[in-house]
Scaffold this motif. Structure first.
Motif, PDB file in Angstrom:
ATOM      1  N   SER A 179       0.809  -1.227   0.000  1.00 14.74           N
ATOM      2  CA  SER A 179       0.000   0.000   0.000  1.00 14.74           C
ATOM      3  C   SER A 179       0.839   1.272   0.000  1.00 14.74           C
ATOM      4  O   SER A 179       0.326   2.363  -0.225  1.00 14.74           O
ATOM      5  CB  SER A 179      -0.947   0.007   1.207  1.00 14.74           C
ATOM      6  OG  SER A 179      -0.214  -0.010   2.418  1.00 14.74           O
ATOM      7  N   GLY A 193      -4.556   0.112  -2.183  1.00 13.18           N
ATOM      8  CA  GLY A 193      -4.422   0.916  -0.961  1.00 13.18           C
ATOM      9  C   GLY A 193      -4.395   0.034   0.260  1.00 13.18           C
ATOM     10  O   GLY A 193      -4.240  -1.185   0.175  1.00 13.18           O
ATOM     11  N   LYS A 194      -4.595   0.668   1.397  1.00 17.70           N
ATOM     12  CA  LYS A 194      -4.529  -0.025   2.681  1.00 17.70           C
ATOM     13  C   LYS A 194      -5.577  -1.141   2.786  1.00 17.70           C
ATOM     14  O   LYS A 194      -5.280  -2.253   3.207  1.00 17.70           O
ATOM     15  CB  LYS A 194      -4.736   1.016   3.789  1.00 17.70           C
ATOM     16  CG  LYS A 194      -4.299   0.578   5.159  1.00 17.70           C
ATOM     17  CD  LYS A 194      -4.464   1.714   6.153  1.00 17.70           C
ATOM     18  CE  LYS A 194      -4.424   1.199   7.576  1.00 17.70           C
ATOM     19  NZ  LYS A 194      -4.771   2.233   8.549  1.00 17.70           N
ATOM     20  N   GLY A 197      -4.837  -4.099   0.475  1.00 21.11           N
ATOM     21  CA  GLY A 197      -3.646  -4.739   1.046  1.00 21.11           C
ATOM     22  C   GLY A 197      -4.001  -5.599   2.253  1.00 21.11           C
ATOM     23  O   GLY A 197      -3.553  -6.748   2.367  1.00 21.11           O
TER      24      GLY A 197
END
Length: 284
Positions: A179, A193-194, A197
């Motif tokens: 991320s 992104g987070k 991920g």
């Protein structure tokens, strides 16, 4: 009863103290705010952790292996101000005169020293507490190694790390590689992104497992699963490079005196240094 080892991210406290007291000088005009502020904060930590050992770890100038393999690593960081640079050596002398070890190694990042010390201390059956705000450090957390937030003193173990980052400590470096980490200027994989991920890691495990099972990504309820798979394949080499950047080393060769965890104060020299920098009201 297990002894406690306190590992302090000295660079964080150094900057915090400097920006809290930027204009403090002694009567000769020598800047002293970073030194004064640091010692006061350090004394507070000592009071909170009676009968513990303390090691203070600093970053230094020099090119780490991360900068050698990725030029953009930490390229967005501002240079240390001159008035702070000239306070570092005097601060080291004061900490050492207080009896504590100051640890810094040229071309080695503080995180890798902290990682090595935490693993060593845990093997020696100590409880380890790391005072740091650096999210990379979260990967070092175990049942016996915890992070203390230097601002609000909250304590994070494995459960707290999971609640904060959505993955367990051992997967933090994988998450940051996927991320990205804007603080260290690590881009990550575009479009991952987070949240994606976290999902990939919680379904498949670490990066190696994700790539070994890349064909199963479409079986999970990922929106745009085909696109995620394409991105992962496209950025495979880079993501493993990013992982080298985000993974903390725990095998740095350290001077044996750092591993004795003894306190050897030099009271006379400490008093002399306090007089020199005109510290009359250090909070003990």
């Amino acid at each position: 009863m297990k002894k406690k080892i306190i590992l302090i991210d000295g660079t964080f406290y150094l900057y915090r103290a400097y920006y809290a007291l930027p204009n403090l000088t002694n009567s000769h005009g020598y800047p002293t705010g970073a030194i004064y502020g640091f010692i006061n904060m350090f004394n507070k930590i000592i009071k909170m952790n009676v009968n513990s050992y303390f090691l203070i770890i600093f970053d230094t100038k020099g090119k780490s292996f991360r900068q050698k393999i990725f030029n953009e690593y930490k390229l967005n960081r501002k240079k240390m101000p001159h008035n702070l640079i000239i306070q570092t050596k005097p601060l080291y002398k004061i900490i050492q005169a207080m009896g504590y070890n100051v640890i810094y190694i040229k071309n080695i990042e503080a995180d890798d020293i902290i990682g090595t010390l935490s693993v060593y201390a845990e093997k020696k059956n100590y409880f380890v507490f790391i005072f740091s705000i650096d999210k990379d450090i979260a990967q070092l957390v175990t049942k016996n190694t915890k992070i203390i937030n230097p601002i609000n003193y909250s304590i994070s173990g494995p459960k707290e790390i999971y609640l904060k980052y959505g993955v367990y400590p051992k997967f933090i470096s994988d998450l940051l590689a996927l991320s990205g980490d804007s603080i260290d200027n690590i881009p990550g994989v575009p479009g991952i992104g987070k949240k994606i991920g976290q999902k990939l890691i919680n379904k498949l495990g670490n990066l190696k497992n994700i790539y070994n099972n890349i064909n199963y990504i479409n079986n999970f309820n990922f929106r745009g699963g085909i696109n995620i798979k394409k991105k992962l394949i496209q950025y495979q080499k880079l993501v493993f490079l990013y992982h080298k950047l985000t993974k903390i080393k725990t095998n740095i060769i350290l001077n044996k005196e750092y591993l004795t965890f003894k306190i050897k104060p030099k009271i006379k020299y400490l008093k002399y240094l306090f007089r020199l920098y005109e510290f009359n009201k250090i909070n003990n």
